[in-house]
Design a protein around this motif. Structure first.
Motif, PDB file in Angstrom:
ATOM      1  N   GLN A   1       0.958  -1.100   0.128  1.00 44.30           N
ATOM      2  CA  GLN A   1      -0.088  -0.043   0.041  1.00 44.30           C
ATOM      3  C   GLN A   1       1.004   1.347   0.122  1.00 44.30           C
ATOM      4  N   ALA A   2       2.201   1.213   0.319  1.00 42.28           N
ATOM      5  CA  ALA A   2       3.140   2.313   0.188  1.00 42.28           C
ATOM      6  C   ALA A   2       3.763   2.403  -1.157  1.00 42.28           C
ATOM      7  N   GLY A   3       3.474   1.207  -2.065  1.00 39.63           N
ATOM      8  CA  GLY A   3       4.334   1.582  -3.307  1.00 39.63           C
ATOM      9  C   GLY A   3       5.417   0.772  -3.543  1.00 39.63           C
ATOM     10  N   HIS A   4       5.829  -0.402  -2.495  1.00 45.51           N
ATOM     11  CA  HIS A   4       6.862  -1.114  -2.700  1.00 45.51           C
ATOM     12  C   HIS A   4       6.852  -2.220  -3.455  1.00 45.51           C
ATOM     13  N   MET A   5       7.926  -2.626  -4.080  1.00 45.07           N
ATOM     14  CA  MET A   5       7.680  -3.983  -5.222  1.00 45.07           C
ATOM     15  C   MET A   5       8.815  -4.860  -4.619  1.00 45.07           C
ATOM     16  N   LEU A   6       8.408  -6.036  -4.222  1.00 48.38           N
ATOM     17  CA  LEU A   6       9.358  -6.961  -3.706  1.00 48.38           C
ATOM     18  C   LEU A   6       9.235  -8.330  -4.616  1.00 48.38           C
ATOM     19  N   ALA A   7      10.467  -9.006  -4.925  1.00 51.77           N
ATOM     20  CA  ALA A   7      10.481 -10.044  -5.839  1.00 51.77           C
ATOM     21  C   ALA A   7      11.111 -11.327  -5.243  1.00 51.77           C
ATOM     22  N   ASP A   8      10.441 -12.423  -5.563  1.00 54.82           N
ATOM     23  CA  ASP A   8      10.822 -13.579  -4.962  1.00 54.82           C
ATOM     24  C   ASP A   8      11.804 -14.291  -5.874  1.00 54.82           C
ATOM     25  N   GLN A   9      13.047 -14.455  -5.398  1.00 54.60           N
ATOM     26  CA  GLN A   9      14.103 -14.959  -6.395  1.00 54.60           C
ATOM     27  C   GLN A   9      14.311 -16.243  -6.363  1.00 54.60           C
ATOM     28  N   ARG A  10      13.469 -17.201  -5.869  1.00 52.34           N
ATOM     29  CA  ARG A  10      13.468 -18.603  -5.471  1.00 52.34           C
ATOM     30  C   ARG A  10      14.668 -19.448  -4.956  1.00 52.34           C
ATOM     31  N   ASP A  11      15.453 -18.480  -4.431  1.00 49.24           N
ATOM     32  CA  ASP A  11      16.744 -18.990  -3.683  1.00 49.24           C
ATOM     33  C   ASP A  11      16.310 -19.337  -2.346  1.00 49.24           C
ATOM     34  N   ASN A  12      15.552 -18.638  -1.600  1.00 47.24           N
ATOM     35  CA  ASN A  12      15.026 -18.780  -0.369  1.00 47.24           C
ATOM     36  C   ASN A  12      13.961 -18.143   0.008  1.00 47.24           C
ATOM     37  N   THR A  13      13.526 -17.796   1.437  1.00 52.52           N
ATOM     38  CA  THR A  13      12.085 -17.030   1.735  1.00 52.52           C
ATOM     39  C   THR A  13      12.400 -15.654   1.562  1.00 52.52           C
ATOM     40  N   GLN A  14      13.462 -15.219   1.508  1.00 52.02           N
ATOM     41  CA  GLN A  14      13.749 -13.659   1.432  1.00 52.02           C
ATOM     42  C   GLN A  14      13.240 -13.024   0.261  1.00 52.02           C
ATOM     43  N   LEU A  15      12.459 -12.082   0.279  1.00 53.76           N
ATOM     44  CA  LEU A  15      11.845 -11.048  -0.807  1.00 53.76           C
ATOM     45  C   LEU A  15      12.791  -9.915  -0.915  1.00 53.76           C
ATOM     46  N   HIS A  16      13.243  -9.702  -2.062  1.00 55.24           N
ATOM     47  CA  HIS A  16      14.248  -8.508  -2.507  1.00 55.24           C
ATOM     48  C   HIS A  16      13.402  -7.326  -2.812  1.00 55.24           C
ATOM     49  N   LEU A  17      13.770  -6.093  -2.072  1.00 58.07           N
ATOM     50  CA  LEU A  17      12.961  -5.054  -2.601  1.00 58.07           C
ATOM     51  C   LEU A  17      13.500  -4.503  -3.831  1.00 58.07           C
ATOM     52  N   MET A  18      12.754  -4.229  -4.730  1.00 57.12           N
ATOM     53  CA  MET A  18      13.177  -3.655  -6.193  1.00 57.12           C
ATOM     54  C   MET A  18      13.042  -2.259  -6.101  1.00 57.12           C
ATOM     55  N   PRO A  19      14.011  -1.640  -6.825  1.00 59.89           N
ATOM     56  CA  PRO A  19      14.054  -0.243  -7.033  1.00 59.89           C
ATOM     57  C   PRO A  19      13.048   0.182  -8.160  1.00 59.89           C
ATOM     58  N   GLN A  20      12.458   1.481  -8.054  1.00 58.58           N
ATOM     59  CA  GLN A  20      11.506   1.865  -8.878  1.00 58.58           C
ATOM     60  C   GLN A  20      11.339   3.356  -8.552  1.00 58.58           C
ATOM     61  N   GLN A  21      11.019   3.966  -9.998  1.00 64.27           N
ATOM     62  CA  GLN A  21      10.866   5.297  -9.912  1.00 64.27           C
ATOM     63  C   GLN A  21       9.363   5.570  -9.510  1.00 64.27           C
ATOM     64  N   ASN A  22       9.250   6.788  -8.791  1.00 64.93           N
ATOM     65  CA  ASN A  22       7.875   7.371  -8.323  1.00 64.93           C
ATOM     66  C   ASN A  22       7.007   6.266  -7.873  1.00 64.93           C
ATOM     67  N   PRO A  23       7.310   5.483  -6.951  1.00 63.69           N
ATOM     68  CA  PRO A  23       6.322   4.393  -6.380  1.00 63.69           C
ATOM     69  C   PRO A  23       5.053   5.050  -5.801  1.00 63.69           C
TER      70      PRO A  23
END
Length: 358
Positions: free
Chosen positions: A308-330
């Motif tokens: 709801q704040a505009g973050h985008m998280l990606a699952d890299q399938r390596d573990n349970t850690q989701l990676h925060l992805m950079p983006q412009q003007n979220p």
């Protein structure tokens, strides 16, 4: 004295004008269920709540009955013809041509031309009576069954409350069989493409009538996500939605997955994954306390979660850690989907936008 009389006359005139204006406004009032959505050049920048694919086309829905469609992967949008001005919360296409949208006031809309034009199949003014007829017939046929009078009373309450019955999501297996879900365990099923609807409140393990926030298929299972950790899974043999225990007791806002795998997400950054049909769950580490409000599977088959704040998280399938992805003007995201060119398209408080492919 003259001044005093003039003031009295002005006051009286003001009262008369105010009353006449109020009468005029009352006479001009049109229910949003009977008022077509107004065309607006700003609709694409207005709040939108969901987006989906209709073949190669994208279709998005939002406030004031706005429905938009795009044939260039979300770069340009056109506004559809919609017969209501109710806020719309969800949209789903069972095929490139056949789609349904739902929203406030119990409205169910249908399109048979890939989202260009829509017609109303049902609204909240009819749902209460629908429940009353259905459960009154069951109560008459099975007078010893104690659940029918309770469900009949729920229907009578909905009749008394009027049209205000928000529907929150919609899903169809094909052009005929589908479901809509909403607040207080409101769930309807159709087997004829929405020409008629059957109440399904007696087919859910939801005795506390929690809100049903989302419904989705993973390819081999159908799930409903709701309030306070509620997760339901369709049991074809029992012909009902059975409860699936989860380790999180906060509200879930969405569910998605693929054959053999399901992900649910919701409040305070919580997201869970199961690879055994819901028997066990592994929490994702989002690193956030912000609610996850939308999700999609990208072109590489990875989960993308949005907040709801505009973050985008990606699952890299390596573990349970989701990676925060950079983006412009979220900006806050309410819905997301994968376009045919491999880009992600999201909608939210600032309308629709296409995210660049990586």
């Amino acid at each position: 004295m003259c001044s005093y009389k003039n003031n009295i006359l002005r006051l009286a005139l003001g009262v008369v004008l105010g009353l006449s204006q109020g009468i005029s406004q009352a006479a001009d009032y049109v229910d949003v269920l009977d008022l077509p959505a107004k065309p607006s050049a700003l609709a694409v920048r207005s709040p939108l709540l969901d987006v989906t694919n209709a073949g190669q086309r994208l279709v998005a829905v939002g406030q004031r009955g706005h429905i938009l469609y795009s044939d260039d992967c979300g770069r340009q949008w056109q506004q559809a013809s919609v017969p209501v001005s109710s806020d719309l919360s969800a949209v789903y296409f069972a095929s490139p041509q056949q789609g349904w949208a739902v929203g406030n006031d119990g409205v169910i809309l249908h399109s048979s031309d890939a989202g260009v034009t829509w017609n109303k199949q049902l609204d909240g003014r009819q749902i209460g009576a629908l429940l009353v007829r259905h459960y009154a017939a069951l109560a008459s046929a099975e007078p010893a069954n104690e659940q029918w009078p309770l469900l009949l009373a729920d229907g009578q309450r909905l009749v008394e409350e009027g049209a205000d019955k928000p529907l929150l999501d919609v899903w169809f297996a094909d052009d005929k069989v589908g479901y809509v879900v909403g607040v207080f365990n409101l769930i309807l099923r159709t087997e004829d493409g929405g020409q008629s609807w059957t109440p399904f409140q007696d087919r859910t393990d939801n005795p506390q009538n929690f809100h049903l926030n989302a419904i989705a298929s993973t390819g081999d299972a159908l799930y409903i996500a709701g309030e306070q950790g509620l997760l339901l899974k369709w049991d074809d043999s029992a012909q009902r939605f059975n409860a699936v225990p989860t380790p999180y007791q906060g509200s879930f806002f969405g569910v998605l997955g693929k054959p053999g795998e399901v992900v649910v997400y919701g409040l305070r950054g919580n997201a869970l994954r199961s690879t055994d049909g819901g028997s066990s769950w592994t929490p994702f580490d989002t690193g956030l306390q912000v609610s996850v409000t939308a999700a999609a599977i990208d072109a590489q088959g990875h989960y993308r979660l949005f907040t709801q704040a505009g973050h985008m998280l990606a699952d890299q399938r390596d573990n349970t850690q989701l990676h925060l992805m950079p983006q412009q003007n979220p900006s806050p995201v309410a819905g997301a989907t994968l376009a045919v060119d491999g880009s992600l398209v999201v909608v939210g408080t600032r309308g629709a936008r296409a995210l660049l492919k990586e």
